[in-house]
Scaffold this motif. Sequence first.
Motif, PDB file in Angstrom:
ATOM      1  N   GLU A   1      -8.755  -3.298   2.649  1.00 40.13           N
ATOM      2  CA  GLU A   1      -7.724  -4.243   2.203  1.00 40.13           C
ATOM      3  C   GLU A   1      -8.350  -5.489   1.592  1.00 40.13           C
ATOM      4  O   GLU A   1      -7.901  -5.970   0.548  1.00 40.13           O
ATOM      5  CB  GLU A   1      -6.815  -4.637   3.369  1.00 40.13           C
TER       6      GLU A   1
ATOM      7  N   PHE B   1      -5.296   5.768  -0.963  1.00 38.75           N
ATOM      8  CA  PHE B   1      -4.274   4.742  -0.834  1.00 38.75           C
ATOM      9  C   PHE B   1      -4.274   3.867  -2.087  1.00 38.75           C
ATOM     10  O   PHE B   1      -5.321   3.445  -2.563  1.00 38.75           O
ATOM     11  CB  PHE B   1      -4.528   3.874   0.397  1.00 38.75           C
TER      12      PHE B   1
ATOM     13  N   VAL C   1       0.846  -1.184   0.000  1.00 42.93           N
ATOM     14  CA  VAL C   1       0.000   0.000   0.000  1.00 42.93           C
ATOM     15  C   VAL C   1       0.887   1.241   0.000  1.00 42.93           C
ATOM     16  O   VAL C   1       1.843   1.325   0.765  1.00 42.93           O
ATOM     17  CB  VAL C   1      -0.913   0.027   1.244  1.00 42.93           C
TER      18      VAL C   1
ATOM     19  N   LYS D   1      -7.557   2.794   4.319  1.00 44.00           N
ATOM     20  CA  LYS D   1      -6.575   1.733   4.500  1.00 44.00           C
ATOM     21  C   LYS D   1      -7.027   0.748   5.581  1.00 44.00           C
ATOM     22  O   LYS D   1      -6.233   0.028   6.173  1.00 44.00           O
ATOM     23  CB  LYS D   1      -5.220   2.349   4.876  1.00 44.00           C
TER      24      LYS D   1
ATOM     25  N   PHE E   1      -3.280   0.375  -3.670  1.00 46.48           N
ATOM     26  CA  PHE E   1      -2.971  -1.015  -3.378  1.00 46.48           C
ATOM     27  C   PHE E   1      -2.419  -1.641  -4.655  1.00 46.48           C
ATOM     28  O   PHE E   1      -3.069  -1.595  -5.695  1.00 46.48           O
ATOM     29  CB  PHE E   1      -4.226  -1.766  -2.927  1.00 46.48           C
TER      30      PHE E   1
END
Length: 73
Positions: free
Chosen positions: A40, A11, A3, A35, A13
């Motif tokens: 995620e 963010f 990240v 985040k 990824f």
Amino acid sequence: MWVVPLDNGKFKFTERYKGNLTGKTKYVSVTLTSKSKQAEKKAISILNNKIEEKENRTTIKDLRFHDVLRRVV
């Protein structure tokens, strides 16, 4: 997956994978606003779908002759 925080507060990824046909390392990424663990998990799902799409649409037309020759020999 790693990240990277962006300047706009979001963010990025990114996931690395090896292409099936060429064997080269490729990258896919997705930008999300958070985040958190939930973000995620969502990023992992999106990235896996992107990788699957890219690998399924790659055809022999995308390869150079010597790449095909290496696969056959």
